[in-house]
Design a protein around this motif. Structure first.
Motif, short mmCIF file in Angstrom:
data_model
loop_
_atom_site.label_atom_id
_atom_site.label_comp_id
_atom_site.label_asym_id
_atom_site.label_seq_id
_atom_site.Cartn_x
_atom_site.Cartn_y
_atom_site.Cartn_z
N ALA A 54 81.89 13.04 -73.25
CA ALA A 54 80.77 13.98 -72.40
C ALA A 54 80.64 15.22 -73.10
O ALA A 54 81.15 16.59 -73.94
N CYS A 55 79.39 15.42 -72.97
CA CYS A 55 78.21 16.30 -72.81
C CYS A 55 78.73 17.38 -71.45
O CYS A 55 78.45 18.66 -70.93
N THR A 56 79.21 16.36 -70.05
CA THR A 56 79.36 17.19 -69.24
C THR A 56 80.20 16.39 -68.30
O THR A 56 80.93 15.51 -68.68
N VAL A 57 81.07 17.30 -67.35
CA VAL A 57 82.43 16.68 -66.72
C VAL A 57 81.79 17.21 -65.09
O VAL A 57 81.85 18.08 -64.56
N PRO A 73 88.91 25.99 -69.67
CA PRO A 73 89.49 26.69 -70.98
C PRO A 73 89.78 25.48 -72.33
O PRO A 73 89.96 25.71 -73.51
N LEU A 74 90.61 24.29 -71.45
CA LEU A 74 90.26 23.06 -72.42
C LEU A 74 89.49 22.39 -73.28
O LEU A 74 89.23 21.76 -74.14
N LEU A 75 88.01 22.84 -72.31
CA LEU A 75 86.99 21.97 -73.39
C LEU A 75 86.38 23.07 -73.78
O LEU A 75 85.85 24.38 -73.18
N GLY A 76 85.54 22.78 -74.76
CA GLY A 76 84.25 23.80 -75.38
C GLY A 76 83.15 24.38 -74.28
O GLY A 76 82.48 23.29 -73.32
N GLN A 77 82.45 25.46 -75.17
CA GLN A 77 81.46 25.50 -73.84
C GLN A 77 79.81 24.85 -73.65
O GLN A 77 79.64 25.33 -72.72
N ASP A 78 80.09 24.08 -74.93
CA ASP A 78 79.34 23.25 -74.81
C ASP A 78 79.56 22.31 -73.70
O ASP A 78 78.64 21.18 -73.32
N VAL A 79 80.60 22.13 -73.13
CA VAL A 79 80.65 20.99 -71.98
C VAL A 79 80.16 21.43 -71.07
O VAL A 79 80.93 22.75 -70.43
#
Ligand code: SAM
Length: 309
Positions: A54-57, A73-79
């Protein structure tokens, strides 16, 4: 004083989303606990987001942003993380979480709607003595009810037929349509998570209930409390080509494990043991029979051929 009776759906809409409606003035977390308030749930959603690439949630009906804050904090800042919510943006929400009242036109990744569908108001109907199915009208101030016009609905005939006078149902057609509209925007995976029932076990007198202050209370349509009804999850799944799975099984697929940590860990690394014990407790809460584990996930992978609504 003459009674002012309106359709249940109108009264429900005003009670939750009018200017002084419950969800405009109250934080869900102050009144009931959902999976979004349990940290391990975010870990499972993050795992799914990674699997989807996913790029977006997008979190639809995001409350006060609890799930998104746990995901950050669980996903990269790119998400990109986006909350879609009728309530105002929480003052303390981190800047790197977006907040809007409208679903984006496209969602490239993962759409989650936890306990959103049960709060979408429905037409309430009752089978009358003459065999017709009629809309129930209600005076929002007193709760007094009367039967109104015949409610002729293909959805009810297919998904929730009423056979005996006095039986009630909630017409889930608008919920199916709302979720289908949301899923149609997704390139990836969409999940609606809620309590619900299947065609073989619909409750005979409907399921409208209220919650406030951490417990079930009398139903009132004055904005002082949540008003909810279980979701006809098989109808929702049918509308979007979705897979139905109980939350306990969905979380197991994503690696959530309620097993206790080995006691040896308590000697080797007491802090790690306490953390593992806490995670096991959360997993047990999220997967409990008679509790959150019974919730249904309607999962649609829109990248799979034939799954598009
Ligand atoms: C039961 S709460 C669930 C909150 C959160 N998802 C959770 O699991 O804790 C339902 C939320 O959906 C929001 N909501 C309902 N309809 C909405 C809509 N059409 N657009 C955005 N938010 C909506 C309500 O304001 C409320 O915050």
């Amino acid at each position: 004083m003459t009674a002012h009776r309106v359709s249940w759906r109108t009264a429900w809409e005003t009670a939750l989303y009018g200017d002084d409606g419950f969800f405009r003035t109250s934080a869900p977390v102050d009144h009931f606990r959902t999976s979004a308030h349990v940290g391990t749930f975010a870990e499972a959603v993050a795992e799914l987001a990674r699997q989807v690439g996913a790029c977006t949630v997008v979190d639809l009906g995001s409350g006060r942003g609890e799930l998104l804050v746990a995901l950050r904090p669980l996903l990269g800042q790119d998400v990109e993380l986006i909350g879609v919510e009728v309530a105002d943006r929480p003052a303390d929400l981190p800047d790197d979480i977006a907040w809007t009242t409208e679903l984006p036109a496209r969602v490239d990744g993962l759409l989650v709607a936890n306990e959103w569908l049960d709060n979408l108001p429905c037409t309430v109907v009752e089978r009358a003595d003459d065999g017709t199915v009629r809309e129930v009208l209600v005076d929002p101030a007193t709760g007094d009810e009367t039967l109104g016009d015949v409610h002729d609905s293909a959805w009810l005939r297919r998904w929730w037929p009423l056979s005996t006078p006095g039986e009630r149902a909630e017409d889930g057609g608008p919920r199916d349509a709302a979720w289908a509209d949301a899923v149609a925007r997704v390139d990836g995976v969409a999940i609606a998570i809620d309590y619900g029932h299947l065609r073989g076990d619909r409750p005979p007198f409907g399921t409208v209930r209220s919650y406030a202050g951490g417990r079930e209370v009398d139903v009132r349509l004055d904005g002082s409390r949540d008003v909810t009804a279980d979701v006809a999850v098989d109808a929702v799944a049918d509308a979007v080509g979705g897979r139905l799975v109980r939350q306990r099984d969905a979380l197991a697929e994503l690696g959530v494990d309620g097993g206790r940590p080995p006691i040896q860990l308590a000697h080797d690394d007491p802090a790690a043991y306490v953390r593992a014990l806490s995670r096991a407790g959360e997993a047990a809460e999220l997967t409990a029979r008679g509790g959150l584990g019974d919730f249904w996930w309607v999962v649609t992978d829109t990248r799979m051929e034939g799954s598009a609504p």
